[in-house]
Scaffold this active site. Sequence first.
Site, mmCIF file in Angstrom:
data_model
loop_
_atom_site.group_PDB
_atom_site.id
_atom_site.type_symbol
_atom_site.label_atom_id
_atom_site.label_comp_id
_atom_site.label_asym_id
_atom_site.label_seq_id
_atom_site.Cartn_x
_atom_site.Cartn_y
_atom_site.Cartn_z
ATOM 1 N N MET A 109 -42.420 -52.343 -7.900
ATOM 2 C CA MET A 109 -42.728 -50.912 -7.962
ATOM 3 C C MET A 109 -41.951 -50.244 -9.089
ATOM 4 S SD MET A 109 -44.688 -48.629 -6.545
ATOM 5 C CE MET A 109 -45.067 -49.127 -4.856
ATOM 6 N N LYS A 110 -40.708 -50.675 -9.311
ATOM 7 C CA LYS A 110 -39.900 -50.079 -10.380
ATOM 8 C C LYS A 110 -40.508 -50.380 -11.747
ATOM 9 C CE LYS A 110 -36.554 -47.868 -12.327
ATOM 10 N NZ LYS A 110 -35.181 -48.359 -12.402
ATOM 11 N N PHE A 111 -41.078 -51.566 -11.915
ATOM 12 C CA PHE A 111 -41.719 -51.876 -13.188
ATOM 13 C C PHE A 111 -42.873 -50.912 -13.462
ATOM 14 C CE2 PHE A 111 -40.660 -56.619 -12.228
ATOM 15 C CZ PHE A 111 -39.323 -56.383 -12.468
#
EC number: 1.1.-.-
Length: 292
Positions: A168-170
């Site tokens: 999700m951070k990517f």
Amino acid sequence: MDKTVGIIGLGIMGGAIARNLVDRGWTVVGTDVDQSRCTELSAAGVRIAAGAADVARAAPTILTSLPSPKAVAAVAKEIAEAGVERRIVAEVSTLALDDKLAFQQTLAAAGHVPLDCPLSGTGAQAKNRDLVVYASGDAAAIQSLSQLFGDFGRKTVNLGAFGNGSRMKFIANLLVAVNNVASAEAMVLAMKAGLNPDDVVDVIGAGAGTSRVFELRAPMMAQDVYEPATMRVSTWQKDMAVIEAFARELGCETPCFSATRPIYDEAMRQGLGDQDTAAVCRVLEDKAGFTR
């Protein structure tokens, strides 16, 4: 709950988190390879430990905020070899998924509970507790840390299996990369057209074209001041390489993201590595032949 927490890595993000937790009544035991950071955080009420193993001996819960895969691997090994009972260790950095999985394997083999919990937000947002925790891993462990996460962030989301936090951070960072360059592009066009940059910040910030990135970075672009950095260009290069590899592995084209890469690369060539990523505005000013 035991309000003692360890923080390994007291840089821009880890240092801001440590200060917020001290302010909210936590006993924070921290360490960093940079002794100047340790001195600064000691003055803010953080109990400084000699290293990662000492942090593990002092705190049942540990946050690691580290700059490189090498550092993360070394810290995981040191905690695993510290000879302490079960610890929950939440890794909050942005790293390649393979590096997070190696971290998980090292700690789980030693009886600890690793979590993958990267953070959405800049250093400035960290100071204001405006972070979102992308938590993934053991659900009970994540739930047990809800108060901790709530004392340095504004929201925590449980994304399921270990590694989903990083995935999700990517996605979030892909959008940050694009929005940051788009904000700079808009600011340069506006300034070259003769508009007051402060007016642009106010007017665009109140309309449909705004974004959280514009709201955070356009004021820096308007003033042409990029220090202190909330995210250094040099650090961002590492994050972009991780996203690029992630997308390539999945066979997913990212044309907008890919178009921003040369602009960040040019910022590095211009010696802006220690400046905030908003400094890409200077790169686009040069390309436009615009002088303030």
